[in-house]
Write a protein that holds these residues in place. Structure first.
Motif, PDB file in Angstrom:
ATOM      1  N   VAL A  26       0.849  -1.204   0.000  1.00 27.03           N
ATOM      2  CA  VAL A  26       0.000   0.000   0.000  1.00 27.03           C
ATOM      3  C   VAL A  26       0.878   1.245   0.000  1.00 27.03           C
ATOM      4  N   THR A  27       0.530   2.195  -0.860  1.00 31.48           N
ATOM      5  CA  THR A  27       1.241   3.475  -0.903  1.00 31.48           C
ATOM      6  C   THR A  27       0.293   4.593  -0.477  1.00 31.48           C
ATOM      7  N   PRO A  28       0.828   5.669   0.097  1.00 27.19           N
ATOM      8  CA  PRO A  28      -0.036   6.759   0.571  1.00 27.19           C
ATOM      9  C   PRO A  28      -0.966   7.316  -0.503  1.00 27.19           C
ATOM     10  N   GLU A  29      -0.503   7.389  -1.757  1.00 28.19           N
ATOM     11  CA  GLU A  29      -1.353   7.975  -2.798  1.00 28.19           C
ATOM     12  C   GLU A  29      -2.544   7.095  -3.163  1.00 28.19           C
ATOM     13  N   GLN A  30      -2.546   5.838  -2.740  1.00 29.44           N
ATOM     14  CA  GLN A  30      -3.678   4.941  -3.015  1.00 29.44           C
ATOM     15  C   GLN A  30      -4.800   5.064  -1.984  1.00 29.44           C
ATOM     16  N   LEU A  31      -4.519   5.628  -0.835  1.00 28.81           N
ATOM     17  CA  LEU A  31      -5.421   5.528   0.307  1.00 28.81           C
ATOM     18  C   LEU A  31      -6.785   6.184   0.120  1.00 28.81           C
ATOM     19  N   ASP A  32      -6.891   7.180  -0.729  1.00 29.88           N
ATOM     20  CA  ASP A  32      -8.181   7.837  -0.920  1.00 29.88           C
ATOM     21  C   ASP A  32      -8.910   7.356  -2.169  1.00 29.88           C
ATOM     22  N   ARG A  33      -8.416   6.307  -2.804  1.00 31.66           N
ATOM     23  CA  ARG A  33      -9.063   5.752  -3.998  1.00 31.66           C
ATOM     24  C   ARG A  33     -10.296   4.938  -3.621  1.00 31.66           C
ATOM     25  N   SER A  34     -11.204   4.820  -4.568  1.00 29.02           N
ATOM     26  CA  SER A  34     -12.407   3.997  -4.397  1.00 29.02           C
ATOM     27  C   SER A  34     -12.031   2.520  -4.402  1.00 29.02           C
ATOM     28  N   THR A  35     -12.902   1.715  -3.816  1.00 30.08           N
ATOM     29  CA  THR A  35     -12.710   0.267  -3.767  1.00 30.08           C
ATOM     30  C   THR A  35     -13.974  -0.419  -4.295  1.00 30.08           C
ATOM     31  N   PRO A  36     -13.934  -1.727  -4.502  1.00 35.47           N
ATOM     32  CA  PRO A  36     -15.151  -2.442  -4.884  1.00 35.47           C
ATOM     33  C   PRO A  36     -16.256  -2.359  -3.832  1.00 35.47           C
ATOM     34  N   CYS A  37     -15.907  -2.022  -2.604  1.00 35.48           N
ATOM     35  CA  CYS A  37     -16.909  -1.768  -1.557  1.00 35.48           C
ATOM     36  C   CYS A  37     -17.256  -0.282  -1.674  1.00 35.48           C
ATOM     37  N   SER A  38     -18.338   0.025  -2.342  1.00 39.75           N
ATOM     38  CA  SER A  38     -18.622   1.404  -2.755  1.00 39.75           C
ATOM     39  C   SER A  38     -18.659   2.406  -1.608  1.00 39.75           C
ATOM     40  N   GLU A  39     -18.932   1.946  -0.407  1.00 36.81           N
ATOM     41  CA  GLU A  39     -18.997   2.878   0.720  1.00 36.81           C
ATOM     42  C   GLU A  39     -17.627   3.184   1.318  1.00 36.81           C
ATOM     43  N   TYR A  40     -16.589   2.516   0.829  1.00 43.83           N
ATOM     44  CA  TYR A  40     -15.265   2.653   1.416  1.00 43.83           C
ATOM     45  C   TYR A  40     -14.221   3.154   0.430  1.00 43.83           C
ATOM     46  N   THR A  41     -13.403   4.109   0.891  1.00 43.78           N
ATOM     47  CA  THR A  41     -12.137   4.374   0.209  1.00 43.78           C
ATOM     48  C   THR A  41     -11.179   3.267   0.651  1.00 43.78           C
ATOM     49  N   LEU A  42     -10.000   3.218   0.052  1.00 41.65           N
ATOM     50  CA  LEU A  42      -9.036   2.211   0.478  1.00 41.65           C
ATOM     51  C   LEU A  42      -8.697   2.381   1.957  1.00 41.65           C
ATOM     52  N   ARG A  43      -8.490   3.608   2.404  1.00 40.55           N
ATOM     53  CA  ARG A  43      -8.172   3.849   3.824  1.00 40.55           C
ATOM     54  C   ARG A  43      -9.291   3.303   4.720  1.00 40.55           C
ATOM     55  N   ASP A  44     -10.544   3.580   4.340  1.00 39.59           N
ATOM     56  CA  ASP A  44     -11.681   3.087   5.127  1.00 39.59           C
ATOM     57  C   ASP A  44     -11.723   1.564   5.147  1.00 39.59           C
TER      58      ASP A  44
END
Length: 193
Positions: A26-44
């Motif tokens: 995991v890199t810091p620039e990925q943390l605010d990207r969307s995920t397949p879990c629509s309610e979550y960013t990667l950080r979430d």
């Protein structure tokens, strides 16, 4: 194999091993990207997933899963793998006593023997590892045997015809005929694959 004698602990640790390898990427620039879990960013999603390890550890310690938030709180951008490592140590210690596998354990889907509670968290760890990989390292190769076990659990406890607003998974989605077991698991749990 007799389900009442199955020990899910080795497979849970395999699921956490797979997750930890991914979290190391995991890199810091990925943390605010969307995920397949629509309610979550990667950080979430990372917080939810590592929090789930603490939740099942708490259950192993004798607590009720609903008493613990499945989130980790603030974690430094580069601290996800070490944070998972600490949660893993707690879970290993919490489930070390064999008698806990048959003890009634309160988890979100009811009170079940500990072995079935931990089995549900294998399914969660494997599925969320797939979710995280879609952001961090698409094309990651997963442990097929582990995914087949998690898929069997999912198909048993989350039948396709029993999805409604009370079930935190979308309808079963189609998966390609040549899909890996992990991708089939993701589709069974409502992910677009």
């Amino acid at each position: 194999m007799d389900a009442t004698s199955f020990d899910p602990r080795p497979n849970y640790l395999r699921a956490l091993d797979q997750l930890e390898k991914l979290l190391q990427q995991v890199t810091p620039e990925q943390l605010d990207r969307s995920t397949p879990c629509s309610e979550y960013t990667l950080r979430d999603l990372l917080s939810h997933t590592v929090g789930g390890v603490h939740r099942i550890a708490y259950v192993g310690e004798g607590g009720h899963s609903q008493d613990v938030a499945a989130a980790t709180g603030e974690v430094g951008d580069g601290e996800w793998a070490p944070t998972l490592g600490r949660a893993r140590e707690r879970a290993v210690a919490a489930w070390a006593d064999d008698t806990k596998l048959d003890r009634p354990s309160a988890v979100p889907w009811g009170t079940v023997p500990g072995r079935f509670a931990l089995g549900g968290y294998i399914m969660e760890a494997v599925t969320h590892t797939w979710d995280i990989a879609q952001v961090v390292a698409p094309g990651t190769a997963f442990d097929d045997e582990l995914a087949l076990g998690a898929l069997a659990i999912a198909q048993q406890v989350l039948p396709a015809d029993q999805r409604d607003e009370n079930v935190p998974f979308g309808p079963v989605r189609p998966a390609p005929a040549d899909a890996t077991p992990t991708t089939r698991l993701a589709a069974w749990l409502g992910r677009e694959v």
